[in-house]
Scaffold this motif. Structure first.
Motif, PDB file in Angstrom:
ATOM      1  N   SER A 154     -50.361  50.657  20.626  1.00  0.00           N
ATOM      2  CA  SER A 154     -50.988  50.909  21.919  1.00  0.00           C
ATOM      3  C   SER A 154     -52.507  50.930  21.766  1.00  0.00           C
ATOM      4  CB  SER A 154     -50.512  52.241  22.489  1.00  0.00           C
ATOM      5  OG  SER A 154     -50.936  53.310  21.659  1.00  0.00           O
ATOM      6  N   THR A 155     -53.176  50.819  22.901  1.00  0.00           N
ATOM      7  CA  THR A 155     -54.637  50.855  22.903  1.00  0.00           C
ATOM      8  C   THR A 155     -55.160  52.205  22.417  1.00  0.00           C
ATOM      9  OG1 THR A 155     -54.659  49.291  24.747  1.00  0.00           O
ATOM     10  CG2 THR A 155     -56.682  50.534  24.344  1.00  0.00           C
ATOM     11  N   SER A 156     -54.438  53.271  22.754  1.00  0.00           N
ATOM     12  CA  SER A 156     -54.857  54.605  22.287  1.00  0.00           C
ATOM     13  C   SER A 156     -54.833  54.675  20.768  1.00  0.00           C
ATOM     14  CB  SER A 156     -53.949  55.677  22.883  1.00  0.00           C
ATOM     15  OG  SER A 156     -54.030  55.670  24.289  1.00  0.00           O
ATOM     16  N   SER A 157     -53.811  54.125  20.151  1.00  0.00           N
ATOM     17  CA  SER A 157     -53.740  54.109  18.685  1.00  0.00           C
ATOM     18  C   SER A 157     -54.920  53.367  18.096  1.00  0.00           C
ATOM     19  CB  SER A 157     -52.435  53.458  18.232  1.00  0.00           C
ATOM     20  OG  SER A 157     -51.321  54.154  18.725  1.00  0.00           O
ATOM     21  N   LEU A 158     -55.273  52.223  18.710  1.00  0.00           N
ATOM     22  CA  LEU A 158     -56.412  51.442  18.213  1.00  0.00           C
ATOM     23  C   LEU A 158     -57.702  52.231  18.344  1.00  0.00           C
ATOM     24  CD1 LEU A 158     -57.343  48.611  17.191  1.00  0.00           C
ATOM     25  CD2 LEU A 158     -57.850  48.088  19.578  1.00  0.00           C
ATOM     26  N   VAL A 159     -57.874  52.926  19.456  1.00  0.00           N
ATOM     27  CA  VAL A 159     -59.105  53.690  19.657  1.00  0.00           C
ATOM     28  C   VAL A 159     -59.195  54.840  18.659  1.00  0.00           C
ATOM     29  CG1 VAL A 159     -60.381  55.123  21.282  1.00  0.00           C
ATOM     30  CG2 VAL A 159     -59.265  53.040  22.077  1.00  0.00           C
ATOM     31  N   PHE A 160     -58.074  55.536  18.436  1.00  0.00           N
ATOM     32  CA  PHE A 160     -58.081  56.631  17.468  1.00  0.00           C
ATOM     33  C   PHE A 160     -58.431  56.122  16.072  1.00  0.00           C
ATOM     34  CE2 PHE A 160     -54.803  58.830  20.351  1.00  0.00           C
ATOM     35  CZ  PHE A 160     -55.817  59.399  21.096  1.00  0.00           C
ATOM     36  N   MET A 161     -57.831  54.986  15.684  1.00  0.00           N
ATOM     37  CA  MET A 161     -58.136  54.412  14.378  1.00  0.00           C
ATOM     38  C   MET A 161     -59.604  53.997  14.298  1.00  0.00           C
ATOM     39  SD  MET A 161     -58.654  51.340  12.630  1.00  0.00           S
ATOM     40  CE  MET A 161     -58.015  50.066  13.697  1.00  0.00           C
TER      41      MET A 161
ATOM     42  N   GLN B 104     -53.965  47.092  11.310  1.00  0.00           N
ATOM     43  CA  GLN B 104     -53.723  47.785  12.575  1.00  0.00           C
ATOM     44  C   GLN B 104     -54.414  47.062  13.730  1.00  0.00           C
ATOM     45  OE1 GLN B 104     -53.927  52.207  12.320  1.00  0.00           O
ATOM     46  NE2 GLN B 104     -54.565  51.887  10.214  1.00  0.00           N
ATOM     47  N   ALA B 105     -55.643  46.628  13.512  1.00  0.00           N
ATOM     48  CA  ALA B 105     -56.333  45.878  14.557  1.00  0.00           C
ATOM     49  C   ALA B 105     -55.631  44.557  14.832  1.00  0.00           C
ATOM     50  CB  ALA B 105     -57.786  45.632  14.145  1.00  0.00           C
ATOM     51  N   ALA B 106     -55.142  43.898  13.765  1.00  0.00           N
ATOM     52  CA  ALA B 106     -54.457  42.607  13.940  1.00  0.00           C
ATOM     53  C   ALA B 106     -53.171  42.778  14.750  1.00  0.00           C
ATOM     54  CB  ALA B 106     -54.162  41.998  12.579  1.00  0.00           C
ATOM     55  N   CYS B 107     -52.454  43.856  14.517  1.00  0.00           N
ATOM     56  CA  CYS B 107     -51.220  44.094  15.291  1.00  0.00           C
ATOM     57  C   CYS B 107     -51.536  44.266  16.775  1.00  0.00           C
ATOM     58  CB  CYS B 107     -50.501  45.321  14.742  1.00  0.00           C
ATOM     59  SG  CYS B 107     -49.772  45.080  13.105  1.00  0.00           S
TER      60      CYS B 107
ATOM     61  N   LEU C 149     -54.169  43.045  18.373  1.00  0.00           N
ATOM     62  CA  LEU C 149     -54.614  41.746  18.891  1.00  0.00           C
ATOM     63  C   LEU C 149     -53.430  40.817  19.123  1.00  0.00           C
ATOM     64  CD1 LEU C 149     -57.731  41.253  16.599  1.00  0.00           C
ATOM     65  CD2 LEU C 149     -57.746  41.805  19.031  1.00  0.00           C
ATOM     66  N   TRP C 150     -52.463  40.839  18.217  1.00  0.00           N
ATOM     67  CA  TRP C 150     -51.265  40.016  18.373  1.00  0.00           C
ATOM     68  C   TRP C 150     -50.485  40.412  19.622  1.00  0.00           C
ATOM     69  CZ3 TRP C 150     -48.336  35.984  16.883  1.00  0.00           C
ATOM     70  CH2 TRP C 150     -46.969  36.042  17.145  1.00  0.00           C
ATOM     71  N   ALA C 151     -50.398  41.699  19.889  1.00  0.00           N
ATOM     72  CA  ALA C 151     -49.621  42.167  21.034  1.00  0.00           C
ATOM     73  C   ALA C 151     -50.316  41.913  22.362  1.00  0.00           C
ATOM     74  CB  ALA C 151     -49.326  43.663  20.876  1.00  0.00           C
ATOM     75  N   GLU C 152     -51.649  41.807  22.363  1.00  0.00           N
ATOM     76  CA  GLU C 152     -52.377  41.749  23.626  1.00  0.00           C
ATOM     77  C   GLU C 152     -52.997  40.384  23.927  1.00  0.00           C
ATOM     78  OE1 GLU C 152     -52.513  44.203  25.772  1.00  0.00           O
ATOM     79  OE2 GLU C 152     -51.465  45.668  24.519  1.00  0.00           O
ATOM     80  N   HIS C 153     -53.048  39.463  22.972  1.00  0.00           N
ATOM     81  CA  HIS C 153     -53.858  38.263  23.188  1.00  0.00           C
ATOM     82  C   HIS C 153     -53.288  37.335  24.254  1.00  0.00           C
ATOM     83  CE1 HIS C 153     -50.839  36.142  20.796  1.00  0.00           C
ATOM     84  NE2 HIS C 153     -51.405  35.018  21.166  1.00  0.00           N
ATOM     85  N   SER C 154     -51.973  37.348  24.430  1.00  0.00           N
ATOM     86  CA  SER C 154     -51.382  36.434  25.398  1.00  0.00           C
ATOM     87  C   SER C 154     -51.692  36.837  26.832  1.00  0.00           C
ATOM     88  CB  SER C 154     -49.866  36.375  25.199  1.00  0.00           C
ATOM     89  OG  SER C 154     -49.297  37.667  25.323  1.00  0.00           O
ATOM     90  N   THR C 155     -51.920  38.114  27.083  1.00  0.00           N
ATOM     91  CA  THR C 155     -52.185  38.597  28.444  1.00  0.00           C
ATOM     92  C   THR C 155     -53.643  38.979  28.665  1.00  0.00           C
ATOM     93  OG1 THR C 155     -51.555  40.842  27.766  1.00  0.00           O
ATOM     94  CG2 THR C 155     -49.823  39.441  28.703  1.00  0.00           C
ATOM     95  N   GLN C 156     -54.355  39.337  27.594  1.00  0.00           N
ATOM     96  CA  GLN C 156     -55.750  39.758  27.732  1.00  0.00           C
ATOM     97  C   GLN C 156     -56.598  39.056  26.669  1.00  0.00           C
ATOM     98  OE1 GLN C 156     -56.260  44.115  28.848  1.00  0.00           O
ATOM     99  NE2 GLN C 156     -54.317  44.238  27.782  1.00  0.00           N
TER     100      GLN C 156
END
Length: 566
Positions: free
Chosen positions: A199-206, A236-239, A241-248
Motif C-alpha cells: 500500500s501507499t502507506s507502507s511505502l511512505v513509512f519505509m 519495496q519501492a519496486a513492488c 511501482l509494479w502494483a500501481e504503474h498500470s493505473t497511475q
C-alpha cells in the motif's frame, strides 16, 4: 681611679657578652645554598600527521561488549515482530490492547536504553537496547496503521516521522552504528516483517525510515548503511511501482524520480559535505547501480504501459539529469571527481539509450564519439586510467557492433551488404581508436595493430563484394581475389618493412601472408574448381617466392658485415 676601673670592667663585660652572642650564632646551621635547577624540558610534541597507535584488539571485550549487544538487540527486535504477528493467530487479548502493549513496551525499551547510556555509562548494551526499541516502535506502528487499520494514516505518519527523527538524532549524537544498524535498518524492514503489503502507506513509512538512514549517511559517512538501505528499500519501492504503474503511470514516474534523487544523495551526500581527494568506491558503485536500476525500471514501466517512445525518452532524460547534476557540482566547486563521475554515468546512459532508441549505424557513431570524448576528458583528470578504461569500453562496443552487424564474418564470403554503410561505420571506429591512441600514447601501439586489423578486415569484404559475390552466393572469382589480396598485401608490407627497416611492419606482413597461405590450403583447395585452384596456388606461391627473395636481399648486407667483422 675607681671610676676608671669600673668603666673598664663595664667595657670588658659588654665585650664578653658580645663575644658570647657571636658564638651562639655560629652554632645555628646555615641554610643550604640554593642551587638553580635547569628548566624542565617540554614534553615532545605529538605528530598529528600520523594516526595515534590503536590499542590491541581484545577478543573478550569484542565478544562480551559488542557481539552480545548486537545479538541481544536483534533478538529483541525479532521478539517484538513475532509478538506483533501473533496478534492474528492468538486470542489472548484484543488486537488494540496488544498493539498498545507493543507500543508501550517499545517506548519503555528506548527510554530505558537512553537512561542506561546517559546515566550508567556509554555501553554497547545500552546502544543495542535503544536500537532494538526503535525498530520495535517502527514495527508496532506499521502493524497498527497498515495491517490492522487501528490508526489512521496521518497519526501513523506523525509517529513514523518522530521515530525516524529520534533514530537520526541519537545515531548522530552518539556516533552509534548500533542504532543505525539495528534501529534504522530494522525500521526499513518493518513493513515487510509485519506483512504490511504494497500500500501507499507502507511505502511512505519505509521512505521516512530511508530519510533517517540517508541523514545518518550524509552526517557520518557510513558507506555500509547507504548500501544496506539501498538493498532493503529498492525491492519495496519496486513492488509498489509494479502494483500501481498500470493505473497511475504519472505518479509512479514521479516516485521513481524521487527515489533516484534520494539514492543520489545517499551516494554522494557525504562526499559533497566533506570533500575528499578521491571518491570512495562504495559511493561510485551505489551511484552506478542507482542509475542502472532507475533507467531499466523506468523504461520498463513506460514501455509496459504501451509507450515505447516515452520509454526511450526516459533514458535520455535520465542521462540529461546526471549531466545537469554534474554541471551543478562543478559550478559549486565541489569535488571534481563527483562531477566527472556524473558525466560518466550520463555518457553510459546515452550509450545505452541510442541503441535502444535508434539502432543501426547511429549506435556506432554514438559509441565512437563517446569513446573520443571520454578519452580526452579522462586525460585531464587526476585519474586518467579511468578515462582510458571507459573509452576503451565504448570503442570495444563500437567494434563489436561493426563486426556483428555492419561487417559480419560472412562478408568474407558474400561481400558487404551495404558498402557505404559498412565503410562509414568502420571509418568512425578507426577515428575513435586514433583519438584514443593520441590521447594515451602508452596504448598507441596495440591500438594501431587493432586499427590495421579492422581496416584489412573491412577491405577484404569490399574486395569480395567488388569481385562479384552476392548475398548468400559466394563466387570462385571473389575467393580467388580475396586470396590474392591477402598475399599481395602481406608481400607489400614485408617489402615496406624491409625498405624502411620497420620490424613491426615486417611482422604484420608475415602475419597476413600466413593468413593467405592458410586460406589457400584450407579453403581454396577444398572449394575452388580446378583452374581457380591452380590460379590460387600459383599466385600465392609466386608472392611467397618474391617475399623470400626480397627478405634475403635486404638481409644480405648485414650478413656480409658480420662475416667481415668476424
Amino acid at each position: 681611679m675607681e671610676s676608671t676601673v669600673e668603666q673598664r670592667l663595664t667595657f670588658l663585660e659588654n665585650r664578653v657578652k658580645t663575644l658570647e652572642g657571636m658564638l651562639e650564632l655560629r652554632r645555628v646551621p646555615l641554610p643550604a645554598p640554593v642551587v638553580a635547577q635547569p628548566p624542565a624540558e617540554p614534553p615532545p610534541a605529538r605528530d598529528w600527521s600520523s594516526p595515534a597507535p590503536k590499542p590491541p584488539l581484545d577478543l573478550e571485550e569484542i565478544l562480551g561488549g559488542r557481539v552480545l549487544g548486537w545479538v541481544g538487540g536483534v533478538a529483541v527486535v525479532i521478539a517484538a515482530v513475532f509478538f506483533v504477528v501473533m496478534a492474528v493467530h492468538n486470542g489472548w487479548i484484543g488486537v488494540a490492547a496488544r498493539m498498545g502493549l507493543a507500543f508501550a513496551a517499545s517506548a519503555a525499551l528506548v527510554a530505558f536504553g537512553v537512561w542506561l547510556y546517559e546515566r550508567r555509562g556509554q555501553t554497547q548494551a545500552a546502544l543495542a537496547t535503544v536500537a532494538a526499541g526503535l525498530a520495535a516502535l517502527y514495527a508496532s506502528r506499521a502493524a497498527t496503521t497498515v495491517h490492522y487499520d487501528l490508526l489512521s494514516p496521518v497519526p501513523g505518519l506523525v509517529i513514523a516521522g518522530a521515530v525516524g527523527a529520534l533514530a537520526l538524532v541519537l545515531a548522530v549524537r552518539w556516533n552509534s552504528q548500533e542504532i543505525a544498524g539495528i534501529g534504522i535498518v530494522g525500521s526499513l524492514l518493518a513493513p515487510v516483517l509485519v506483512h504490511a503489503g504494497t500500500s501507499t502507506s507502507s511505502l511512505v513509512f519505509m521512505t521516512i525510515a530511508l530519510l533517517a538512514a540517508i541523514g545518518v549517511v550524509v552526517e557520518r559517512g557510513w558507506a555500509w548503511l547507504a548500501v544496506v538501505a539501498y538493498v532493503v528499500s529498492v525491492p519495496q519501492a519496486a513492488c509498489w511501482l509494479w502494483a500501481e504503474h498500470s493505473t497511475q503511470l504519472g505518479l509512479t514516474l514521479v516516485v521513481t524520480t524521487a527515489f533516484w534523487l534520494l539514492y543520489v544523495v545517499a551516494a554522494l551526500g557525504f562526499e559533497l559535505r566533506t570533500p575528499t581527494k578521491s571518491l570512495r568506491l562504495s559511493s561510485a558503485s551505489l551511484l552506478l547501480a542507482n542509475a542502472s536500476v532507475t533507467a531499466a525500471g523506468g523504461w520498463w514501466l513506460i514501455d509496459d504501459a504501451g509507450h515505447r517512445a516515452g520509454a526511450n525518452a526516459w533514458l535520455f532524460a535520465l542521462a540529461g539529469a546526471h549531466l545537469v547534476l554534474g554541471t551543478l557540482v562543478l559550478s559549486l566547486r565541489a569535488s571534481r571527481e563527483i562531477a566527472l563521475l556524473l558525466y560518466g554515468v550520463a555518457a553510459v546512459l546515452v550509450g545505452v539509450a541510442i541503441p535502444v532508441a535508434l539502432g543501426g549505424p547511429a549506435v556506432v557513431a554514438a559509441w565512437s564519439a563517446e569513446a573520443l570524448v571520454l578519452a580526452w576528458a579522462g586525460r585531464r583528470t587526476d585519474t586518467p586510467e579511468r578515462g582510458l578504461i571507459a573509452s576503451l569500453l565504448f570503442a570495444a562496443l563500437a567494434v563489436g557492433h561493426v563486426l556483428i552487424f555492419e561487417v559480419p564474418p560472412n562478408s568474407l564470403a558474400y561481400g558487404l551488404g551495404s558498402i557505404p554503410l559498412a565503410l562509414g561505420s568502420v571509418a568512425l571506429v578507426l577515428v575513435a581508436l586514433a583519438g584514443i591512441a593520441v590521447a594515451y600514447r602508452e596504448v598507441a601501439e596495440p591500438l594501431v595493430w587493432a586499427s590495421a586489423g579492422l581496416a584489412v578486415y573491412a577491405t577484404s569484404g569490399l574486395v569480395v563484394d567488388l569481385a562479384g559475390a552476392q548475398y548468400h552466393d559466394s563466387t570462385q572469382t571473389s575467393q580467388l581475389a580475396l586470396s590474392g589480396f591477402w598475399g599481395a598485401l602481406g608481400f607489400a608490407a614485408i617489402l615496406a618493412g624491409l625498405i624502411r627497416r620497420k620490424r613491426a611492419l615486417r611482422l604484420g606482413g608475415l602475419a597476413v601472408l600466413a593468413l593467405a597461405v592458410g586460406k589457400v590450403f584450407l579453403v581454396d583447395l577444398a572449394h575452388l574448381g580446378s583452374i581457380w585452384r591452380v590460379g590460387s596456388f600459383l599466385a600465392i606461391g609466386l608472392l611467397l617466392l618474391a617475399g623470400a627473395f626480397a627478405y634475403q636481399r635486404a638481409r644480405l648486407p648485414s650478413l656480409h658485415e658480420r662475416r667481415e667483422a668476424g
